[in-house]
Design a protein around this motif. Structure first.
Motif, PDB file in Angstrom:
ATOM      1  N   LEU A  65      14.946   2.178 -29.384  1.00 62.75           N
ATOM      2  CA  LEU A  65      14.457   3.254 -28.527  1.00 62.75           C
ATOM      3  C   LEU A  65      15.536   3.594 -27.504  1.00 62.75           C
ATOM      4  O   LEU A  65      16.478   2.835 -27.304  1.00 62.75           O
ATOM      5  N   HIS A  66      15.382   4.755 -26.846  1.00 62.40           N
ATOM      6  CA  HIS A  66      16.349   5.155 -25.826  1.00 62.40           C
ATOM      7  C   HIS A  66      15.616   5.540 -24.542  1.00 62.40           C
ATOM      8  O   HIS A  66      14.383   5.447 -24.461  1.00 62.40           O
ATOM      9  N   ILE A  67      16.369   5.977 -23.553  1.00 66.65           N
ATOM     10  CA  ILE A  67      15.802   6.272 -22.245  1.00 66.65           C
ATOM     11  C   ILE A  67      14.722   7.350 -22.317  1.00 66.65           C
ATOM     12  O   ILE A  67      13.729   7.301 -21.581  1.00 66.65           O
ATOM     13  N   GLY A  68      14.876   8.322 -23.203  1.00 68.69           N
ATOM     14  CA  GLY A  68      13.838   9.336 -23.360  1.00 68.69           C
ATOM     15  C   GLY A  68      12.515   8.731 -23.785  1.00 68.69           C
ATOM     16  O   GLY A  68      11.447   9.119 -23.301  1.00 68.69           O
ATOM     17  N   ASN A  69      12.566   7.752 -24.696  1.00 74.19           N
ATOM     18  CA  ASN A  69      11.346   7.046 -25.108  1.00 74.19           C
ATOM     19  C   ASN A  69      10.767   6.237 -23.967  1.00 74.19           C
ATOM     20  O   ASN A  69       9.552   6.034 -23.898  1.00 74.19           O
ATOM     21  N   LEU A  70      11.633   5.738 -23.078  1.00 75.25           N
ATOM     22  CA  LEU A  70      11.162   4.926 -21.960  1.00 75.25           C
ATOM     23  C   LEU A  70      10.218   5.720 -21.067  1.00 75.25           C
ATOM     24  O   LEU A  70       9.275   5.164 -20.500  1.00 75.25           O
ATOM     25  N   LEU A  71      10.432   7.019 -20.969  1.00 77.78           N
ATOM     26  CA  LEU A  71       9.547   7.837 -20.139  1.00 77.78           C
ATOM     27  C   LEU A  71       8.134   7.879 -20.736  1.00 77.78           C
ATOM     28  O   LEU A  71       7.141   7.860 -19.998  1.00 77.78           O
TER      29      LEU A  71
END
Length: 461
Positions: free
Chosen positions: A68-74
């Motif tokens: 996952l990446h930072i966009g998914n973290l949101l």
């Protein structure tokens, strides 16, 4: 409009019990923090009734990458806020839909992934999600609160139900409820139809599968809320229409905004380099530094999106930063909280050790680092293992580490001040190595030749 309707939902006149206000106010908090962009269908009295008690929310993650990446973290932050409010969360891993490919936001068709690769990616993403929820409960959820109030997140994989459904049964049950005209009207489809690449039937059918996912979760877990990025609104609408046409309970979709920087680039994807959740792809130090380097004008918004500080606490942090900008207290709080959530206490400690070593330039900071942290601090440094023998001199060390082509070059450059050992200049090549000065307590020596060439010596006894 959203704020006004949700405020009405949360008013004392509408919610007769404190618990009812507690569950409903969670949606308001999402909006206050900038995590809520839209609700579909628009808020209604039925939404008010649903939010007076615990509900089930889900979000989907297609394993098209090995992290996952930072966009998914949101999306995960939104799920965690819902979990804190007492709701049940489901993380759906798209082991089947990853083989199809979501056309949303894509100018051309995705490259088809082998099934084995998708399964491997799914395992990593499951680990990412589990780690973040565990870190939240262990390190961030207040210790004086009841840990049992956090209902464990459920992880499901849609390959588990699609593998057991024949294509004829799928089309004859779910398929008959979709209308091609409505499917063609989706923005993700329209943008591709009008492009040179066009759209394949495979990607065109993606919205059918995502809609069926929601139907399956509704029937299995009574999951009536879906969380997704703003680019997922078309797929959310498809799922809502399927469920409505089948005469089932009303469901609602919540979308979160796309976070961009001042230049309009997606957060964490500057110059095409994503900021990942898996430590082997983006280390805790790199994640920490990413948030330390965000612009001053962006840090307040990111504190609201990526931390659990209250809005009052964020205001206090920003007041301190305004009074003393050089302290970068807001950036540090942001970096600490995100790193703690993603990598836990050990990851945060590692990131701060490396940061101290890199910017303080002291031997004491270097001595706190592990060998792998030292190599990360000085990317591109040559790593060498050397047997420590009695009376080893500085010249002996640099030659064994292959810092110089020959001894004459070594003597000349050292005498000219071009050699640093553990961040301290050394001009005496005859000096005998000593513990503490030349060899750190962690059994490491950091050599720098000139301004850019680093060598890390790991001493063997």
């Amino acid at each position: 409009m959203i704020i006004r309707v949700i405020n009405r939902i949360c008013s004392l006149r509408k919610c007769s019990f404190v618990s009812q206000r507690f569950y409903a106010s969670n949606v308001l908090k999402l909006n206050e923090r900038g995590l809520l962009q839209d609700i579909f269908p628009p808020p209604s009295p039925n939404l008010q009734k649903l939010l007076s008690e615990p509900q089930c929310f889900y979000a989907g993650f297609d394993p098209t990458a090995d992290s996952l990446h930072i966009g998914n973290l949101l999306v995960l932050m939104t799920m965690l806020h819902c979990q804190r409010a007492g709701h049940q969360l489901i993380a759906l891993i798209g082991g089947a839909t990853a083989l199809i490919g979501d056309p949303s936001g894509k100018a051309s068709e995705r490259i088809a992934l082998p099934e084995g690769k998708v399964r491997d990616n799914a395992d990593v993403i499951a680990e990412n999600i589990t780690r973040i929820f565990q870190n939240h409960q262990k390190y961030i959820w207040e210790k004086n609160r009841d840990p049992n109030r956090l209902k464990p997140v459920k992880l499901v994989n849609n390959a588990d139900w699609y593998n057991n459904v024949s294509i004829t049964k799928f089309l004859s049950t779910a398929g008959r409820h979709f209308r091609v005209g409505a499917m063609l009207s989706r923005n993700s489809v329209q943008s591709r139809i009008n492009s040179e690449a066009g759209i394949s039937f495979t990607e065109f059918s993606y919205q059918v599968l995502q809609g069926y996912d929601w139907l399956h979760l509704l029937q299995t877990y009574n999951c009536r809320f879906q969380i997704g990025g703003s680019d997922q609104m078309g797929n959310i609408v498809s799922g809502h229409e399927l469920i409505s046409r089948m005469g089932l309970d009303e469901v609602f979709g919540l979308t979160i905004p796309l976070v961009t920087n001042e230049e309009g680039s997606k957060l964490g994807k500057t110059a095409g380099n994503a900021v990942w959740i898996t430590p082997s792809k983006t280390s805790p130090f790199e994640l920490y530094q990413f948030f330390m380097r965000v612009k001053d004008s962006e840090v307040e918004q990111l504190l609201k999106l990526f931390t659990f500080f209250s809005t009052e606490e964020i205001s206090q942090i920003m007041e301190k930063q305004t009074a003393k900008p050089e302290s970068r207290i807001a950036h540090r709080k942001l970096a600490q909280q995100v790193t703690l959530l993603v990598h836990g206490e050990s990851g945060l400690q590692s990131a701060e050790r490396i940061t101290a070593a890199l910017y303080s330039k002291s031997a004491d900071s270097l001595a706190q680092l592990q060998p792998n942290e030292l190599s990360e601090t000085f990317r591109g440094a040559t790593m060498v293992d050397i047997l420590l023998e009695p009376a080893t001199s500085v010249l002996d060390m640099v030659m064994k580490a292959n810092c110089f082509a020959n001894e004459n070059d070594a003597r000349r450059i050292i005498l000219a001040g071009g050699l640093h050992i553990n961040q301290v200049r050394c001009t005496d090549y005859t000096e005998i190595l000593s513990l503490g000065r030349h060899i750190l307590p962690n059994g490491i020596s950091l050599i720098r030749v000139g301004k850019k060439h680093y060598y890390i010596v790991k001493w063997m006894s």
